[in-house]
Design a protein around this motif. Sequence first.
Motif, PDB file in Angstrom:
ATOM      1  N   HIS A  94       0.580  -1.150   0.064  1.00  0.00           N
ATOM      2  CA  HIS A  94       0.015  -0.046   0.103  1.00  0.00           C
ATOM      3  C   HIS A  94       0.800   1.317  -0.179  1.00  0.00           C
ATOM      4  N   MET A  95       2.089   1.259   0.693  1.00  0.00           N
ATOM      5  CA  MET A  95       2.824   2.424   0.930  1.00  0.00           C
ATOM      6  C   MET A  95       3.959   2.632   0.031  1.00  0.00           C
ATOM      7  N   GLY A  96       4.053   1.808  -0.773  1.00  0.00           N
ATOM      8  CA  GLY A  96       5.014   1.782  -1.634  1.00  0.00           C
ATOM      9  C   GLY A  96       6.567   2.206  -0.759  1.00  0.00           C
ATOM     10  N   THR A  97       7.153   3.527  -1.132  1.00  0.00           N
ATOM     11  CA  THR A  97       8.240   3.955  -0.398  1.00  0.00           C
ATOM     12  C   THR A  97       7.989   4.837   0.529  1.00  0.00           C
ATOM     13  N   GLY A  98       6.887   5.102   0.849  1.00  0.00           N
ATOM     14  CA  GLY A  98       6.194   6.395   1.873  1.00  0.00           C
ATOM     15  C   GLY A  98       6.221   5.650   3.125  1.00  0.00           C
ATOM     16  N   ILE A  99       6.094   6.538   3.864  1.00  0.00           N
ATOM     17  CA  ILE A  99       5.828   6.478   5.445  1.00  0.00           C
ATOM     18  C   ILE A  99       4.398   7.236   5.907  1.00  0.00           C
ATOM     19  N   MET A 100       3.555   6.585   6.434  1.00  0.00           N
ATOM     20  CA  MET A 100       2.434   7.577   6.758  1.00  0.00           C
ATOM     21  C   MET A 100       2.560   7.592   8.436  1.00  0.00           C
ATOM     22  N   TYR A 101       1.955   8.851   8.708  1.00  0.00           N
ATOM     23  CA  TYR A 101       2.184   9.092   9.952  1.00  0.00           C
ATOM     24  C   TYR A 101       0.478   9.305  10.337  1.00  0.00           C
ATOM     25  N   SER A 102      -0.107   8.832  11.310  1.00  0.00           N
ATOM     26  CA  SER A 102      -1.519   9.144  11.432  1.00  0.00           C
ATOM     27  C   SER A 102      -1.557   9.291  13.021  1.00  0.00           C
ATOM     28  N   GLU A 103      -2.742   9.970  13.293  1.00  0.00           N
ATOM     29  CA  GLU A 103      -3.105  10.335  14.869  1.00  0.00           C
ATOM     30  C   GLU A 103      -4.674  10.353  14.925  1.00  0.00           C
ATOM     31  N   GLY A 104      -5.185  10.210  16.498  1.00  0.00           N
ATOM     32  CA  GLY A 104      -6.273  10.030  16.589  1.00  0.00           C
ATOM     33  C   GLY A 104      -6.907   9.882  17.769  1.00  0.00           C
ATOM     34  N   VAL A 105      -7.773   9.131  18.206  1.00  0.00           N
ATOM     35  CA  VAL A 105      -8.560   9.053  19.515  1.00  0.00           C
ATOM     36  C   VAL A 105      -8.421   7.553  20.144  1.00  0.00           C
ATOM     37  N   GLU A 106      -8.729   7.529  21.271  1.00  0.00           N
ATOM     38  CA  GLU A 106      -8.911   6.160  22.193  1.00  0.00           C
ATOM     39  C   GLU A 106     -10.611   5.872  21.866  1.00  0.00           C
ATOM     40  N   THR A 107     -10.880   4.777  21.257  1.00  0.00           N
ATOM     41  CA  THR A 107     -12.371   4.538  21.242  1.00  0.00           C
ATOM     42  C   THR A 107     -12.878   3.460  22.420  1.00  0.00           C
ATOM     43  N   ARG A 108     -13.887   3.293  22.365  1.00  0.00           N
ATOM     44  CA  ARG A 108     -14.795   2.362  23.195  1.00  0.00           C
ATOM     45  C   ARG A 108     -13.800   1.103  23.294  1.00  0.00           C
ATOM     46  N   ASN A 109     -13.441   0.474  22.038  1.00  0.00           N
ATOM     47  CA  ASN A 109     -12.888  -1.031  21.955  1.00  0.00           C
ATOM     48  C   ASN A 109     -11.426  -0.715  21.288  1.00  0.00           C
ATOM     49  N   GLY A 110     -10.829   0.496  21.384  1.00  0.00           N
ATOM     50  CA  GLY A 110      -9.616   0.356  20.836  1.00  0.00           C
ATOM     51  C   GLY A 110      -9.118   1.639  20.693  1.00  0.00           C
ATOM     52  N   PHE A 111      -8.515   2.010  19.161  1.00  0.00           N
ATOM     53  CA  PHE A 111      -8.155   3.284  18.601  1.00  0.00           C
ATOM     54  C   PHE A 111      -8.554   3.479  17.311  1.00  0.00           C
ATOM     55  N   SER A 112      -8.710   4.729  16.880  1.00  0.00           N
ATOM     56  CA  SER A 112      -9.100   5.039  15.400  1.00  0.00           C
ATOM     57  C   SER A 112      -7.977   6.268  15.190  1.00  0.00           C
ATOM     58  N   VAL A 113      -7.299   6.225  14.200  1.00  0.00           N
ATOM     59  CA  VAL A 113      -6.146   7.168  13.762  1.00  0.00           C
ATOM     60  C   VAL A 113      -6.417   7.323  12.158  1.00  0.00           C
ATOM     61  N   THR A 114      -5.921   8.850  11.927  1.00  0.00           N
ATOM     62  CA  THR A 114      -6.189   9.205  10.421  1.00  0.00           C
ATOM     63  C   THR A 114      -5.087   9.771  10.016  1.00  0.00           C
TER      64      THR A 114
END
Length: 166
Positions: A94-114
């Motif tokens: 998916h990322m090829g030669t890139g690095i993705m940085y994501s951030e987000g929130v804690e959810t009821r059952n885990g985490f969600s980042v964008t």
Amino acid sequence: MSKTKFEISKESGPHLRLLSLVGNWDGRTRTWFEKDVLADESPTTSKIISLLNKRFIRYEYRGIINGKTHEGLMVWGFDLGNSKCVCTWVDSFHMGTGIMYSEGVETRNGFSVTGQYDNLEWPEPWGWRTELEILNSDQFILRAYNISPTGEETKAVETINLRIDL
């Protein structure tokens, strides 16, 4: 002597939730390239370890997509100073030669980042939302969604992971 925020988080907060995933996992990954059109379903193996005195976890996975092997690596953490979940991701598909940085929130059952990804040939970047849903101590689901420049979200990847060591 009072405990630090980090010590408390490792005992009962977001760091404990992340650390609960340390171990070896077998999974089944489904991939979509078009909305509601399943393109591939194949097995995945992964290993999660803790890093830097349990500040982060490293999720390494290997699988097959469209008959070709691929591998990836995510580092997940929780930034206590800014009260947000953080994640970096690299992989050979998916990322090829890139690095993705994501951030987000804690959810009821885990985490969600964008995060977002782009290419100089594209007019605008695309978004990528990753959900880490912890069902119980022996099962978690990693889901990812493409987000078009206009904001339309479509499921891209779903891996259901089952613990193989206790």
